[in-house]
Scaffold this motif. Structure first.
Motif, short mmCIF file in Angstrom:
data_model
loop_
_atom_site.label_atom_id
_atom_site.label_comp_id
_atom_site.label_asym_id
_atom_site.label_seq_id
_atom_site.Cartn_x
_atom_site.Cartn_y
_atom_site.Cartn_z
N LYS A 229 -5.42 14.30 13.24
CA LYS A 229 -4.21 13.99 12.48
C LYS A 229 -4.53 13.35 11.14
O LYS A 229 -3.71 13.36 10.23
N LEU A 230 -5.76 12.81 11.01
CA LEU A 230 -6.16 12.23 9.72
C LEU A 230 -6.26 13.30 8.64
O LEU A 230 -6.20 12.99 7.45
N TRP A 231 -6.41 14.56 9.05
CA TRP A 231 -6.52 15.64 8.07
C TRP A 231 -5.20 15.85 7.32
O TRP A 231 -5.16 16.54 6.31
N GLN A 232 -4.12 15.26 7.81
CA GLN A 232 -2.83 15.36 7.13
C GLN A 232 -2.72 14.42 5.93
O GLN A 232 -1.71 14.43 5.22
N ALA A 233 -3.74 13.60 5.69
CA ALA A 233 -3.65 12.55 4.67
C ALA A 233 -3.33 13.11 3.29
O ALA A 233 -3.88 14.13 2.87
N ARG A 234 -2.42 12.42 2.61
CA ARG A 234 -2.08 12.74 1.23
C ARG A 234 -1.92 11.45 0.44
O ARG A 234 -1.55 10.41 0.99
N PHE A 235 -2.16 11.52 -0.85
CA PHE A 235 -1.93 10.34 -1.68
C PHE A 235 -0.46 9.95 -1.61
O PHE A 235 0.43 10.80 -1.70
N PHE A 236 -0.21 8.67 -1.44
CA PHE A 236 1.16 8.17 -1.31
C PHE A 236 1.56 7.32 -2.52
O PHE A 236 2.53 7.61 -3.19
N THR A 237 0.80 6.25 -2.78
CA THR A 237 1.09 5.41 -3.95
C THR A 237 -0.09 4.49 -4.20
O THR A 237 -0.98 4.36 -3.36
N ASN B 19 -4.93 1.74 -2.90
CA ASN B 19 -4.43 3.11 -2.84
C ASN B 19 -3.98 3.42 -1.42
O ASN B 19 -4.72 3.18 -0.47
N PHE B 20 -2.77 3.95 -1.30
CA PHE B 20 -2.22 4.28 0.00
C PHE B 20 -2.18 5.79 0.18
O PHE B 20 -1.81 6.53 -0.73
N PHE B 21 -2.53 6.23 1.38
CA PHE B 21 -2.45 7.64 1.77
C PHE B 21 -1.55 7.74 2.99
O PHE B 21 -1.60 6.90 3.89
N SER B 22 -0.73 8.76 3.00
CA SER B 22 0.23 8.93 4.10
C SER B 22 -0.31 9.89 5.14
O SER B 22 -1.07 10.80 4.84
N ILE B 23 0.09 9.67 6.38
CA ILE B 23 -0.17 10.59 7.48
C ILE B 23 1.18 10.99 8.06
O ILE B 23 1.95 10.14 8.50
N GLY B 24 1.46 12.28 8.03
CA GLY B 24 2.72 12.78 8.56
C GLY B 24 3.78 12.94 7.50
O GLY B 24 3.76 12.29 6.46
N LEU C 66 0.23 4.74 7.33
CA LEU C 66 -0.37 4.72 6.00
C LEU C 66 -1.80 4.21 6.11
O LEU C 66 -2.09 3.29 6.88
N ILE C 67 -2.69 4.84 5.35
CA ILE C 67 -4.06 4.35 5.17
C ILE C 67 -4.10 3.59 3.86
O ILE C 67 -3.67 4.10 2.82
N ALA C 68 -4.61 2.36 3.90
CA ALA C 68 -4.74 1.55 2.69
C ALA C 68 -6.21 1.47 2.31
O ALA C 68 -7.02 0.92 3.07
N ASP C 69 -6.55 2.03 1.16
CA ASP C 69 -7.92 1.98 0.65
C ASP C 69 -8.02 0.77 -0.27
O ASP C 69 -7.53 0.78 -1.40
N LEU C 70 -8.63 -0.30 0.24
CA LEU C 70 -8.70 -1.56 -0.52
C LEU C 70 -9.81 -1.50 -1.56
O LEU C 70 -10.78 -0.75 -1.41
N PRO C 71 -9.68 -2.28 -2.64
CA PRO C 71 -10.73 -2.29 -3.67
C PRO C 71 -12.08 -2.69 -3.08
O PRO C 71 -12.16 -3.62 -2.27
#
Length: 237
Positions: free
Chosen positions: A3-11, A64-69, A89-94
């Protein structure tokens, strides 16, 4: 398919006031700027350019946040996300650990990271990326100790494990687990901390990391089916 393959940039956000006003669980990825965090995210999400690795490590000071679903897979699509179907949401921290950042920027950065990991109610778990050859630097420990009082899970991913011999890797993993086991709460109970080896080059640990991340945010559980719409009542005669 993960399901992680659904990731898209969110904000992307640079201040806590701009954090997404969503209620779905979030999982944050943290680590030193040279720990291979962006590469690991891209591999886990099966997308080459999802997480951007700066040519000047340590300069990115945004979350940076990436959405799943709720959206089609593929970065080139611009169709809107169906917020009702958003799973997490996946949060990519600095990345942290480089001295090139100015003092004011570094202070802002530390406050953003610290406040987010300590106060964000939606944050379900933290994934801490560390170079398997140099785990638990002072900054890694600081991140652990920022997050530990929340009582939420931390999953440590020891990257670049292909640089170690099999014996070294086994020893490193055992020592890392012992380090995590040394953290206990006020009642002497251990925290939900786990650790694994990972290699982007040799594609080691991908399935293990995927399963753990999906578990931590509930992606391993199918969402409830929408309730069927009730038929309209007939008009009284």
């Amino acid at each position: 398919m993960s399901k992680l393959w659904q990731a898209r940039f969110f904000t992307t956000v640079n201040h806590l006031r701009d954090l997404p006003r969503t209620t779905v669980p979030e999982i944050a990825f943290a680590g030193r700027s040279n720990a291979g965090k962006s590469t690991a995210i891209n591999i886990l999400c099966n997308q080459k350019g999802l997480a951007f690795a700066s040519k000047t490590p340590g300069r990115t000071q945004h979350i940076n946040f990436f959405s799943i679903g709720g959206a089609h897979v593929a970065m080139h699509r611009h169709d809107p996300i169906n917020m009702d179907e958003l799973r997490c949401l996946i949060a990519d921290l600095p990345g942290y650990g480089y001295a090139e950042v100015s003092g004011d920027a570094k202070l802002h950065w530390q406050r953003l990271l610290g406040d987010y990991v300590q106060r964000r109610d939606q944050l379900a778990a933290l994934v801490l990326m560390m170079d398997a050859r140099r785990p638990f630097t002072d900054l890694d420990i600081q991140m652990l100790e920022w997050f530990a009082p929340t009582g939420k899970p931390i999953h440590c991913i020891l990257t670049k494990s292909d640089k170690l011999t099999r014996s070294e890797a086994t020893t490193t993993l055992r020592q890392a687990q012992a380090k995590l086991d040394s953290y206990v709460d006020e009642e002497g109970e251990g925290f939900p901390f786990t650790v694994q080896l990972f290699s982007a080059l040799k594609r080691v640990g991908i399935d293990e990391a995927t399963a753990k991340i999906e578990e931590l945010v509930g992606l391993n559980i199918d969402p409830p089916a929408p309730e069927p719409e009730s038929a309209p009542e007939p008009d009284p005669e």
